[in-house]
Design a protein around this motif. Structure first.
Motif, mmCIF file in Angstrom:
data_model
loop_
_atom_site.group_PDB
_atom_site.id
_atom_site.type_symbol
_atom_site.label_atom_id
_atom_site.label_comp_id
_atom_site.label_asym_id
_atom_site.label_seq_id
_atom_site.Cartn_x
_atom_site.Cartn_y
_atom_site.Cartn_z
ATOM 1 N N ASP B 18 57.959 -0.276 57.048
ATOM 2 C CA ASP B 18 58.834 -1.111 56.237
ATOM 3 C C ASP B 18 58.218 -1.301 54.841
ATOM 4 O O ASP B 18 57.075 -0.919 54.609
ATOM 5 C CB ASP B 18 59.022 -2.479 56.906
ATOM 6 C CG ASP B 18 60.361 -3.086 56.523
ATOM 7 O OD1 ASP B 18 61.049 -2.481 55.671
ATOM 8 O OD2 ASP B 18 60.697 -4.146 57.068
ATOM 9 N N GLU B 19 59.013 -1.892 53.973
ATOM 10 C CA GLU B 19 58.497 -2.256 52.655
ATOM 11 C C GLU B 19 57.897 -3.658 52.756
ATOM 12 O O GLU B 19 58.551 -4.575 53.241
ATOM 13 C CB GLU B 19 59.645 -2.293 51.647
ATOM 14 C CG GLU B 19 60.412 -1.001 51.553
ATOM 15 C CD GLU B 19 59.902 -0.129 50.428
ATOM 16 O OE1 GLU B 19 59.787 -0.648 49.302
ATOM 17 O OE2 GLU B 19 59.583 1.039 50.692
ATOM 18 N N VAL B 20 56.671 -3.811 52.291
ATOM 19 C CA VAL B 20 56.035 -5.124 52.387
ATOM 20 C C VAL B 20 55.401 -5.496 51.053
ATOM 21 O O VAL B 20 55.340 -4.682 50.120
ATOM 22 C CB VAL B 20 54.957 -5.163 53.492
ATOM 23 C CG1 VAL B 20 55.575 -4.882 54.837
ATOM 24 C CG2 VAL B 20 53.842 -4.190 53.198
ATOM 25 N N GLY B 21 54.918 -6.741 50.987
ATOM 26 C CA GLY B 21 54.321 -7.225 49.746
ATOM 27 C C GLY B 21 52.841 -6.930 49.645
ATOM 28 O O GLY B 21 52.335 -6.595 48.584
ATOM 29 N N MET B 22 52.146 -7.080 50.767
ATOM 30 C CA MET B 22 50.701 -6.839 50.744
ATOM 31 C C MET B 22 50.204 -6.549 52.158
ATOM 32 O O MET B 22 50.782 -7.007 53.140
ATOM 33 C CB MET B 22 49.965 -8.049 50.182
ATOM 34 C CG MET B 22 48.473 -7.854 50.127
ATOM 35 S SD MET B 22 47.614 -9.169 49.255
ATOM 36 C CE MET B 22 47.240 -10.247 50.604
ATOM 37 N N ILE B 23 49.131 -5.768 52.230
ATOM 38 C CA ILE B 23 48.518 -5.483 53.522
ATOM 39 C C ILE B 23 47.014 -5.695 53.369
ATOM 40 O O ILE B 23 46.443 -5.347 52.333
ATOM 41 C CB ILE B 23 48.738 -4.012 53.976
ATOM 42 C CG1 ILE B 23 50.185 -3.582 53.793
ATOM 43 C CG2 ILE B 23 48.328 -3.829 55.420
ATOM 44 C CD1 ILE B 23 50.362 -2.537 52.737
ATOM 45 N N TYR B 53 51.871 -8.797 54.938
ATOM 46 C CA TYR B 53 52.461 -9.935 54.243
ATOM 47 C C TYR B 53 53.770 -9.544 53.583
ATOM 48 O O TYR B 53 53.952 -8.402 53.151
ATOM 49 C CB TYR B 53 51.504 -10.462 53.168
ATOM 50 C CG TYR B 53 50.193 -10.929 53.731
ATOM 51 C CD1 TYR B 53 50.019 -12.256 54.114
ATOM 52 C CD2 TYR B 53 49.146 -10.036 53.896
ATOM 53 C CE1 TYR B 53 48.811 -12.681 54.637
ATOM 54 C CE2 TYR B 53 47.938 -10.451 54.419
ATOM 55 C CZ TYR B 53 47.779 -11.773 54.788
ATOM 56 O OH TYR B 53 46.589 -12.192 55.312
ATOM 57 N N GLY B 54 54.625 -10.533 53.455
ATOM 58 C CA GLY B 54 55.884 -10.326 52.735
ATOM 59 C C GLY B 54 55.657 -10.470 51.241
ATOM 60 O O GLY B 54 54.532 -10.592 50.763
ATOM 61 N N GLU B 55 56.754 -10.484 50.510
ATOM 62 C CA GLU B 55 56.639 -10.521 49.055
ATOM 63 C C GLU B 55 56.002 -11.808 48.548
ATOM 64 O O GLU B 55 55.325 -11.821 47.527
ATOM 65 C CB GLU B 55 58.031 -10.372 48.442
ATOM 66 C CG GLU B 55 58.416 -8.933 48.248
ATOM 67 C CD GLU B 55 59.760 -8.833 47.590
ATOM 68 O OE1 GLU B 55 59.793 -8.680 46.360
ATOM 69 O OE2 GLU B 55 60.773 -8.928 48.321
ATOM 70 N N LEU B 60 53.659 -11.768 57.713
ATOM 71 C CA LEU B 60 54.765 -11.268 58.533
ATOM 72 C C LEU B 60 54.287 -10.949 59.933
ATOM 73 O O LEU B 60 54.859 -11.386 60.923
ATOM 74 C CB LEU B 60 55.348 -9.993 57.911
ATOM 75 C CG LEU B 60 56.076 -10.128 56.589
ATOM 76 C CD1 LEU B 60 56.559 -8.765 56.134
ATOM 77 C CD2 LEU B 60 57.259 -11.071 56.735
ATOM 78 N N LYS B 61 53.226 -10.148 59.988
ATOM 79 C CA LYS B 61 52.770 -9.682 61.298
ATOM 80 C C LYS B 61 51.292 -9.384 61.208
ATOM 81 O O LYS B 61 50.788 -9.074 60.128
ATOM 82 C CB LYS B 61 53.494 -8.386 61.669
ATOM 83 C CG LYS B 61 54.689 -8.642 62.544
ATOM 84 C CD LYS B 61 55.277 -7.385 63.061
ATOM 85 C CE LYS B 61 56.358 -7.781 64.059
ATOM 86 N NZ LYS B 61 57.292 -6.754 64.329
ATOM 87 N N SER B 62 50.603 -9.501 62.334
ATOM 88 C CA SER B 62 49.229 -9.028 62.331
ATOM 89 C C SER B 62 48.993 -8.189 63.579
ATOM 90 O O SER B 62 49.522 -8.473 64.648
ATOM 91 C CB SER B 62 48.250 -10.204 62.272
ATOM 92 O OG SER B 62 48.481 -11.070 63.333
#
Lengths: 299, 132
Positions: B18-23, B53-55, B60-62
Motif C-alpha cells: 500500500d501507499e504509506v507515510g513512513m516506515i 505509519y500513515g500520512e 497503521l500496523k506493526s
C-alpha cells in the motif's frame, strides 16, 4: 466367445475404474489451483530477491566463505544432481521424464570423468535411483509435501546442500525439475543452483535491464559484502522453494491430464464393450430362435 | 504530504502492499526510518519490528520480521522478511513457553529459534516509536 456374464463383469470393472480416475481428476484439478496460487504468491519474493542479487553480484570479487556460492570453487570435478520428482505416481510421464533426464545427465557427466552424486527429492526418483544408481546417492528427501509444509522444507534441503558444499563435497549443483508451463504441459528443466548462474538470469529478465542501469548508486548497509553473505544462502533456499512449488503445480497438472485421458479411455472402452455385449446377446437370441424353429420343423 | 509505496513480502506471500507515510525498519546497524524520497539503500535486517505509519504519523500496523532485507528507493520501499508475523498475533505467554521447551534441546536449530523468540519478546516489550 466370452459369455454374456464375462462381458458384464468387464463393463462393471471398467466403470468403477472410470469413477476412480474421474474423481482423481477432480482432486488434482482443485489441488492444481491451490498449488498455482501458492506458486503465484511466492513469486514477488523471489523476483525481488533476484533483482537485489543481480545488482549486488557484479560487485562481488572471488573470495572465501559464503561468497563461494556465487563464484564457485574454481573447480569442475564433482557434481551433485538433484532430481525433483513427485511422491506419488499416476501422473503420466511426470516422474519418468525426470528420471530419464537425470539418468542421461549423470551418464554424460560420468563419461566426461566427473564424479556425480545424487540427492533425489521425492519418492519416485529416490526409488528409481535406488534401483539404478544406488552407489551415487548421498541423501534423499521424501514426503516433502511443499503445499502444506511450505518454506521450511526448502530451508532444510538448502541447509543440507550448503553444508555439503562447504565441506567441499561438490563443486556444482544442478537441479532437474519439471517447469510448470501450463496446466497440461511441463518441461523438464536443468538449473544450475551452485555456483549461481547469473549470466543465465540476466537473459531471463531482460525487462529489468532498464532498471538495472540506474542501480549503481545504492547505499549499502552495513556493506555490500555483508549483505551478500546474508543474501546468497537465502537465495539458494528461495530457488529451491520456487522449484518445489513449480514441481508441485506441475505434478497436479500432469495428474489431471493423465486422469482426464484415463477417464476418456475408460468411457470409450465401456462403449465398445457395451456394443459387444449387445451383439453377443442378439447372437444368442438368434441362435435360440433358429434352434426352436428348426426343432419345430423337424417334427 | 507525499506517500511512499511499501511492500512487505515473506517467502510464501505478499503481506502488505500500500501507499504509506513512513516506515521504520530494523536495519542491521540500527533502525532506519524511511520517508518518501529516501535515498537509494539496500540493507540487511535484524529480527525486530517493522512499523508502518500513515500520512499523519499515526501507526497503521506493526509486524515482526526475523531477519531479511530491505530495498529503498525514493518511490518505493520493499522489505523481504524471512518470516513475517503481525505484532497483534504474537502472544507473550506462548512464546515464553516455546522458549522453555527449546531450552531443553541443544541443537543449532533450537538455538536459532531461541534467538528469534527472544527477539519477539523484546519486540513485544518495546513501546518506542508507537507515538511520534
Amino acid at each position: 466367445m466370452p459369455s454374456l456374464k464375462d462381458i458384464k463383469t468387464q463393463i462393471n470393472s471398467v466403470g468403477s475404474t472410470k469413477k476412480i480416475t474421474s474423481a482423481m481428476k477432480m482432486v488434482a484439478a482443485s489441488k492444481l489451483r491451490r498449488s498455482q496460487e501458492k506458486a503465484e504468491a511466492a513469486r514477488p519474493y523471489s523476483s525481488r530477491l533476484e533483482e537485489m542479487l543481480s545488482s549486488l553480484a557484479t560487485s562481488a570479487s572471488s573470495g572465501e566463505g559464503i561468497i563461494k556460492l556465487l563464484t564457485g570453487t574454481g573447480e569442475d570435478q564433482n557434481y551433485i544432481v538433484v532430481p525433483v520428482s513427485a511422491d506419488r505416481g499416476l501422473c503420466g510421464g511426470f516422474n519418468s521424464s525426470i528420471n530419464r533426464e537425470t539418468f542421461k545427465l549423470v551418464k554424460k557427466l560420468e563419461s566426461e570423468n566427473k564424479k556425480v552424486q545424487l540427492l533425489p527429492i521425492g519418492k519416485k526418483s529416490r526409488d528409481f535411483f535406488l534401483r539404478t544408481l544406488k552407489e551415487n546417492i548421498t541423501d534423499s528427501f521424501v514426503d516433502t509435501n511443499v503445499s502444506s509444509a511450505g518454506y521450511n522444507i526448502a530451508l532444510e534441503i538448502s541447509a543440507k546442500l550448503q553444508s555439503l558444499y562447504f565441506e567441499g563435497k561438490f563443486d556444482k549443483c544442478i537441479l532437474v525439475y519439471n517447469k510448470f508451463k501450463s496446466a497440461i504441459s511441463q518441461e523438464v528443466t536443468q538449473q544450475q543452483l551452485i555456483p549461481l548462474d547469473i549470466s543465465n538470469k540476466n537473459n531471463e529478465d531482460k525487462s529489468n535491464e532498464t532498471e538495472s542501469s540506474n542501480k549503481a548508486i545504492y547505499t549499502y548497509e552495513p556493506d555490500e559484502e555483508t549483505i551478500l553473505q546474508d543474501l546468497l544462502p537465502k537465495n539458494v533456499s528461495i530457488q529451491i522453494f520456487k522449484v518445489l512449488l513449480e514441481s508441485d503445480a506441475g505434478e497436479q497438472g500432469a495428474r489431471m491430464a493423465a486422469m482426464d485421458n484415463a477417464t476418456r479411455n475408460a468411457g470409450e472402452m465401456i462403449d465398445s464393450l457395451t456394443l459387444k455385449y449387445n451383439r453377443t446377446r442378439q447372437a444368442f437370441i438368434t441362435k435360440e430362435l433358429i434352434e426352436i424353429i428348426s426343432g419345430a420343423e423337424s417334427i | 504530504m507525499a506517500k511512499i509505496s511499501f511492500d512487505l513480502v515473506s517467502p510464501e506471500n505478499l503481506i502488505f502492499n500500500d501507499e504509506v507515510g513512513m516506515i521504520i525498519v530494523p536495519g542491521k546497524d540500527g533502525d532506519i526510518g524511511v520517508l518518501p524520497g529516501h535515498s537509494k539503500l539496500i540493507s540487511s535486517l535484524r529480527s525486530g519490528r517493522v512499523m508502518v505509519y500513515g500520512e499523519n504519523k499515526d501507526l497503521l500496523k506493526s509486524f515482526f520480521v526475523s531477519g531479511g532485507f530491505a530495498e529503498v528507493n525514493p518511490e518505493k520501499c520493499i522489505v523481504l522478511g524471512e518470516t513475517v508475523e503481525e505484532m497483534n498475533s504474537l502472544d507473550k505467554n506462548s512464546i515464553e513457553k516455546e522458549i522453555q521447551e527449546l531450552q531443553n534441546k541443544d541443537t543449532d536449530e533450537s538455538k536459532q529459534k531461541i534467538l528469534i523468540a527472544n527477539a519477539k519478546i523484546e519486540a513485544l516489550n518495546a513501546s518506542f516509536y508507537e507515538k511520534i
